[in-house]
Design an enzyme around this catalytic site. Structure first.
Site, PDB file in Angstrom:
ATOM      1  N   CYS A  95      -0.620  23.146  83.100  1.00  0.00           N
ATOM      2  CA  CYS A  95      -2.069  22.954  83.093  1.00  0.00           C
ATOM      3  C   CYS A  95      -2.640  22.711  81.696  1.00  0.00           C
ATOM      4  O   CYS A  95      -3.725  22.135  81.567  1.00  0.00           O
ATOM      5  CB  CYS A  95      -2.768  24.175  83.692  1.00  0.00           C
ATOM      6  SG  CYS A  95      -1.955  24.848  85.135  1.00  0.00           S
ATOM      7  N   HIS A 101     -11.111  28.041  80.423  1.00  0.00           N
ATOM      8  CA  HIS A 101     -10.118  27.550  81.389  1.00  0.00           C
ATOM      9  C   HIS A 101     -10.694  27.728  82.790  1.00  0.00           C
ATOM     10  O   HIS A 101     -10.631  26.822  83.608  1.00  0.00           O
ATOM     11  CB  HIS A 101      -8.808  28.312  81.208  1.00  0.00           C
ATOM     12  CG  HIS A 101      -7.677  27.762  82.010  1.00  0.00           C
ATOM     13  ND1 HIS A 101      -7.207  26.479  81.876  1.00  0.00           N
ATOM     14  CD2 HIS A 101      -6.911  28.344  82.981  1.00  0.00           C
ATOM     15  CE1 HIS A 101      -6.210  26.271  82.711  1.00  0.00           C
ATOM     16  NE2 HIS A 101      -6.012  27.385  83.401  1.00  0.00           N
ATOM     17  N   SER A 131     -13.513 -38.586  49.901  1.00  0.00           N
ATOM     18  CA  SER A 131     -14.169 -38.687  48.598  1.00  0.00           C
ATOM     19  C   SER A 131     -14.312 -37.300  47.973  1.00  0.00           C
ATOM     20  O   SER A 131     -13.314 -36.612  47.748  1.00  0.00           O
ATOM     21  CB  SER A 131     -15.520 -39.381  48.763  1.00  0.00           C
ATOM     22  OG  SER A 131     -16.108 -39.657  47.511  1.00  0.00           O
TER      23      SER A 131
END
Length: 729
Positions: A186, A322, A628
């Site tokens: 977990c 948790h 040129s």
């Protein structure tokens, strides 16, 4: 500053910036939707009818069982994996763990949100991720015994093994830093974040992808409740409440992108929050059983994280717990918190919550779910409610400690310290993780763009996906009307990969961009074409040429200024006063620019600066050609000579030409053979530009006479704005 904070100052680790988040949780397919759900206090657990379960193939006896709970946390669209985007065949995708498929999709979104294109990123990007048990392998693949006898068996093993979760991301996304699969049950995803921080602090990488995924398939199924077990008896998760009976199994995917704070600031990233410190430990045998939590183990990891962060417990405003709502777990977690916060004498000042009350227990992704929730709370300066809390668990004494359960949405007030939070995640088997977060430092907003229009490039691998992407961006702009369109355009341009089906929007404001994004058009591209820079010669000058670029593009302005400063002693004048005259002085500037001595250096400056601007946008030539004067620009950019030498050569050449006899030039819509018949002592063929496009040079009298003759004959011609008969003897 407290004594703990003062003592840590000298050895303090550089904070780790969280610069992007990508997630798919029940009820939310991205972090914006996730935050709305948290703000609203929504529960995203899905409850199934008997008919749904039976149609999904759940055994009828199980559906009728009195302890069968018809609920689960479900995420949408797991079957819609875009195999083509990642270069997989349908068969390869079918044999791959859906958890790893979901990680790939989230990682792609994560890098796009961070505007980090791995093919252009000059740093090293690491990957630390983990996945849960591959139930798809057990239920869908191994059940098909024919696979064991086929050549697909090895591919199935490669696609299913947890070991390849990280390296698959590195391979498919071209991420070349450390790539490590993390598995601690977990706590996996929060341990992955901790490990990524360590890698950044050790300079093993410059950016890191961290997180995890759990997909419980088939999703359309419930679970069997067992008294004393972890799952809830009724499909609701009630952390710290008197009626708490367990958690609810859920699917979820979450990733964060991390950088050292100094790098994030230098890269001008959006910084959602910073990690001040983190810690990981294990309970060892100091608990009643292998699956049980430990007060001492949890208290130790929280105290260590606080010490690493160098912050006092009293400066923490919020704890994302948790919080599984199990009868054993919740009291032990609060006891551990109170032990770690023993020096915090203030009562009930630190809010407490658990995202599991919203989305259930996402197992491997649980830690990163709590982390993303808390980062969003810090970013929005609000603390969302923890659901289903009405009366405290009688086994928990909140009154004697610094914590209280936050059951309503509330502002996150500013105190004497920056807003800070702690996030816990504890794994079965005893591996615990805790992270200390702090609000992001104040960053000055990006400046106002000088560009009147913004270019937004989008690409995908199919027209359908491109249109979905366009619609999503249009919705984002509609919902974020204060966000600078220039910032959006820049992030998309530099931070996303170029795919073959493309669409470009050029808009001056949000409304225009939204309208164009919703138009269904696209272009299929092949490989990037070779680009040729073509530089014209004299005759293309114009007062005010490049003035808008000079005002809006810093690179163009810088290059023009550099050239004009170098030319100042060579010309005896500031060329910018001629190129960009102030109001009322246009006629005088036009007269100056008509002089070859001024016109040729002016053209060189504009052409050179424009080329440098294009190259700064990564538009680089495979070849260059000039006519040129333009030949000198091409030669300079090609490295034939330095800018200083080129400007000296061009200015001196122009000065000498200015001293030559005056003349004129005429562009003629005729072939070279026809032009030859009109030439003489005073006329010469100056250029053959195409089969029926030539230029004739000569004296002013001769050119005027030829022009009248050609006009009378119906032959198209046009005099060029030059002062001399260039390209003639």
């Amino acid at each position: 500053m407290t004594m703990i904070e003062q003592a840590a100052t000298d050895a303090e680790l550089e904070p780790i910036a969280i610069v992007a988040m990508a997630c798919r949780f029940p009820g939310a397919n991205d972090s914006d939707a996730f935050w709305r759900m948290l703000q609203n206090g929504d529960e995203a657990i899905r409850f199934f009818s008997d008919e749904e379960l039976l149609a999904a193939g759940v055994d009828s006896e199980r559906v009728k069982h009195p302890d069968y709970v018809k609920a689960k946390g479900v995420i949408d669209g797991i079957e819609d994996f875009d195999a083509y985007l990642f270069g997989y065949t349908p068969k390869e995708a079918e044999l791959m763990d859906p958890q790893q498929r979901a990680l790939l999709e989230c990682a792609w979104q994560l890098l796009e949100q961070a505007a980090l294109n791995p093919d252009r990123y000059e740093g090293s990007c690491a990957v630390y991720v983990g996945v849960g048990m591959n139930i798809y392998l057990l239920n869908n693949l191994l059940a098909n015994f024919r696979l064991r006898e086929s050549s697909d068996f090895y591919q199935m093993l490669i696609g299913s093994d947890k070991d390849f979760a990280a390296t698959r991301l590195s391979y498919k996304l071209n991420l070349k830093g450390p790539s490590i699969a993390v598995n601690t049950a977990c706590s996996t995803s929060l341990v992955a974040v901790h490990t990524a921080c360590q890698s950044l602090w050790d300079f093993q990488c410059d950016a890191a992808v961290a997180g995890g995924a759990t997909l419980l398939v088939p999703q359309l199924s419930g679970y069997l409740y067992q008294q004393g077990g972890i799952p809830s008896p009724d499909g609701h998760c009630r952390p710290f409440d008197a009626k708490a009976g367990g958690t609810v199994p859920s699917s979820g995917v979450g990733l964060v992108l991390l950088k050292r704070l100094s790098d994030a600031l230098n890269d001008k990233d959006t910084i959602y929050a910073v990690i001040k410190g983190s810690a990981v430990n294990n309970d060892g045998s100091d608990k009643i059983g292998f699956t049980a939590p430990s007060v001492n183990g949890q208290a130790a990891v929280i105290a260590e994280a606080l010490a690493v962060a160098g912050v006092a417990p009293g400066s923490i405003d919020y704890i994302e717990a948790h919080g599984t709502a199990t009868p054993l777990g919740d009291p032990i977690e609060i006891a551990a918190l109170k032990l770690a916060y023993a020096d915090d004498g203030e009562k009930q000042h630190c809010a407490l919550g658990s995202v599991k009350s919203n989305i259930g227990h996402t197992d491997t992704a649980a830690g990163v779910a709590g982390l993303i929730k808390t980062v969003l709370a810090l970013y929005h300066r609000q603390i969302p409610p923890s659901l289903h809390y009405f009366e405290p668990n009688p086994a928990i004494d909140f009154a004697t400690g610094p914590f209280y359960v936050n059951s309503r949405l509330q502002p996150w007030p500013k105190t004497t310290s920056p807003r800070r939070a702690g996030v816990s995640s504890f794994g079965i088997g005893g591996t615990n993780a805790h992270v200390i977060l702090e609000e992001a430092p104040a960053i000055s907003p990006s400046g106002v763009s000088l560009r009147s229009l913004q270019l937004i490039p989008l690409s995908a691998k199919s027209p359908e996906v491109l249109q979905a992407l366009s619609s999503k961006l249009a919705m984002h702009l509609r919902d974020n009307s204060t966000q600078a369109l220039a910032d959006v355009a820049y992030s998309i341009a530099v931070g996303r990969r170029e795919l073959p089906v493309r669409k470009i929007v050029v808009a001056g404001n949000h409304d225009e961009a939204i309208r164009l994004l919703n138009d269904a058009y696209y272009q299929q591209t092949a490989d990037a074409p070779a680009i040729v820079f073509m530089f014209p010669g004299q005759g293309t000058r114009l007062i005010g040429m490049g003035v808008e670029l000079y005002r809006s593009e810093p690179v163009f302005e810088e290059q023009v200024d550099r050239c004009c400063d170098l030319l100042l002693p060579l010309l005896g004048m500031d060329l910018r006063r001629v190129l960009f005259p102030i109001t009322g002085h246009e006629a005088a500037a036009e007269a100056e620019l008509a002089k070859t001595q001024v016109a040729q250096p002016a053209l060189f400056v504009i052409e050179y600066a424009l080329a440098q601007l294009l190259m700064s946008w990564n538009i680089k030539p495979s070849a260059m050609i000039g006519h040129s004067l333009g030949e000198y620009v091409a030669a300079c950019i090609a490295g034939v000579f330095s800018l200083q030498d080129a400007l000296l050569l061009v200015s001196e050449r122009a000065r000498l030409m200015q001293q030559a006899e005056s003349g004129a030039m005429l562009a003629v819509m005729a072939s070279e053979a026809s032009c030859q018949a009109w030439l003489g002592d005073s006329l010469a063929l100056a250029a053959v530009n195409a089969e029926d496009q030539c230029v004739i040079s000569g004296s002013l009298v001769a050119i005027n006479a030829l022009q009248k003759r050609l006009n009378a004959s119906g032959i198209g011609c046009k005099p060029l704005a030059v002062s001399h008969a260039f390209h003639s003897p």
